[in-house]
Write an enzyme that holds these catalytic residues in place. Structure first.
Site, PDB file in Angstrom:
ATOM      1  N   CYS A 163       0.868  -1.180   0.000  1.00  0.00           N
ATOM      2  CA  CYS A 163       0.000   0.000   0.000  1.00  0.00           C
ATOM      3  C   CYS A 163       0.904   1.230   0.000  1.00  0.00           C
ATOM      4  O   CYS A 163       2.125   1.098   0.116  1.00  0.00           O
ATOM      5  CB  CYS A 163      -0.906   0.012   1.232  1.00  0.00           C
ATOM      6  SG  CYS A 163      -2.229   1.252   1.142  1.00  0.00           S
ATOM      7  N   LYS A 220     -12.343  -4.498   3.158  1.00  0.00           N
ATOM      8  CA  LYS A 220     -11.748  -3.638   4.177  1.00  0.00           C
ATOM      9  C   LYS A 220     -12.625  -2.414   4.359  1.00  0.00           C
ATOM     10  O   LYS A 220     -12.922  -1.697   3.407  1.00  0.00           O
ATOM     11  CB  LYS A 220     -10.338  -3.227   3.734  1.00  0.00           C
ATOM     12  CG  LYS A 220      -9.660  -2.261   4.677  1.00  0.00           C
ATOM     13  CD  LYS A 220      -8.219  -2.008   4.256  1.00  0.00           C
ATOM     14  CE  LYS A 220      -7.571  -0.957   5.117  1.00  0.00           C
ATOM     15  NZ  LYS A 220      -6.184  -0.691   4.693  1.00  0.00           N
ATOM     16  N   LYS A 224     -11.453  -7.174   7.142  1.00  0.00           N
ATOM     17  CA  LYS A 224     -10.790  -6.285   8.099  1.00  0.00           C
ATOM     18  C   LYS A 224     -11.658  -5.075   8.390  1.00  0.00           C
ATOM     19  O   LYS A 224     -12.170  -4.493   7.434  1.00  0.00           O
ATOM     20  CB  LYS A 224      -9.458  -5.841   7.489  1.00  0.00           C
ATOM     21  CG  LYS A 224      -8.695  -4.847   8.287  1.00  0.00           C
ATOM     22  CD  LYS A 224      -7.498  -4.373   7.517  1.00  0.00           C
ATOM     23  CE  LYS A 224      -6.873  -3.239   8.297  1.00  0.00           C
ATOM     24  NZ  LYS A 224      -5.806  -2.612   7.575  1.00  0.00           N
TER      25      LYS A 224
END
Ligand code: PBG
Length: 327
Positions: free
Chosen positions: A122, A198, A251
């Protein structure tokens, strides 16, 4: 008559440790856990993250002691996060063969080859604005320009020795782009664990302290999911499966057990969940006040994630809990 004629007495199966262990449906094992490790640039850095007691940033000369502690505890799967020396608008350090994560991979590999090294792929830890990719003048995230950079980052992590890549930016097409780039350099063998589902969560607060990655303007709601949405999780997971993800992740974990269970029911890939920083810190804070039994609470939480259907748990509790778990 003091006894009733009950058709079944479930308590009969709860009377001893032997029995309870024989009829236990879910098991939490050391091998289920992945420990996040924060690597900082510099020397002599062993800095505790104020909002995450027990979790430290380490420079490479200091990380060996943590690796030793992890090995002692029987935790050999780690996911690396880097805090680079300098941040810029595109997060250059992330794609640099001499970047913080690339150096960490080489260092740890040379130090102790028992570790399985996963990297978070990321840009938010590497950009000066704190967003997860290239940002346009109007402040929005440029999806496809970010994909090109993700390809570079993935190939660079692969070259430096990563065992598995875990893209966490929720960029559309990130799995396909990375898979393509890796295959092109002959790395068909390298698995990708997608942070497929996420959420834009308040539970990431302490992590953003840890890596200094809070967005300098705006927030991540234009790329991370709305906590109100569950069906959309299947859309995200299906796309990542189609693009070639090898493992899926949900997540955060604890407030999303319904989503973990739903993804488990609908997809057959191995499923991970991320017991994130805020979930860790809440337990630590309550335990510090003497309000809860830290170890019992942590175990119960992780067990709930496995019961919901997760195979693998990324958790800051890994090092401290592992000695108290079965293999
Ligand atoms: C993004 C990333 C984040 C976490 C892991 N990878 C934070 C974010 O999206 O802001 C959060 C982990 C945690 O809270 O423990 N690279």
């Amino acid at each position: 008559m003091t006894t009733f004629d009950l058709p079944r007495r479930p308590r009969r199966l709860r009377g001893s440790d032997h029995l309870r262990s024989m009829v236990r449906e879910t098991h939490l094992r050391r091998d289920d856990l992945i420990m996040p490790v924060f690597i900082a640039d510099g020397e002599n850095i062993r800095q505790e993250i104020p909002s995450m007691p027990g979790i430290f940033q380490y420079s490479l000369d200091e990380v060996d002691r943590e690796l030793e502690a992890l090995a002692q505890a029987g935790v050999f799967r780690i996911i690396l996060f880097g805090i680079p020396p300098t941040k810029d608008s595109v997060g250059s350090d992330a794609c640099d063969d001499k970047g913080i994560i690339q150096r960490a991979l080489r260092h740890i590999r040379a130090q102790d080859d028992r570790f399985y090294l996963i990297t978070d792929v990321c840009f938010c830890e590497y950009t000066d604005h704190g967003h997860c990719g290239v940002v346009r003048d109007d402040g929005t995230l440029d999806n496809d320009a970010t994909l090109l950079n993700l390809q570079k980052q993935a190939v660079s992590h692969a070259r430096a020795g990563a065992d598995m890549l875990a893209p966490s930016g929720m960029i559309d097409g990130m799995i396909g782009a990375m898979r393509g780039a890796l295959d092109e350099v002959g790395r068909h063998d390298l698995p990708i664990m997608s942070y497929a589902v996420k959420y834009a969560s308040a539970f990431y607060g302490p992590f953003r302290d840890a890596v200094d990655s809070s967005p300098q303007f705006g927030d991540r709601r234009a790329y991370q999911m709305d906590p109100a949405n569950a069906r959309e999780a299947r859309v995200e997971a299906a796309l990542d499966v189609a693009e070639g993800a090898d493992l899926l992740m949900v997540k955060p974990a604890l407030s999303y057990l319904d989503v973990i269970a739903d993804i488990r029911r609908h997809f057959d890939l191995p499923l991970a969940c991320y017991n994130v920083s805020g979930e860790y810190s809440l337990v630590k804070a309550a335990a510090a006040k003497g309000w809860v039994d830290e170890q019992a609470l942590a175990k119960e939480k992780l067990l709930s994630m496995k019961r919901a259907g997760a195979d693998i748990i990324l958790t800051y509790f890994a090092r401290d809990l592992a000695p108290h778990l079965d293999g």
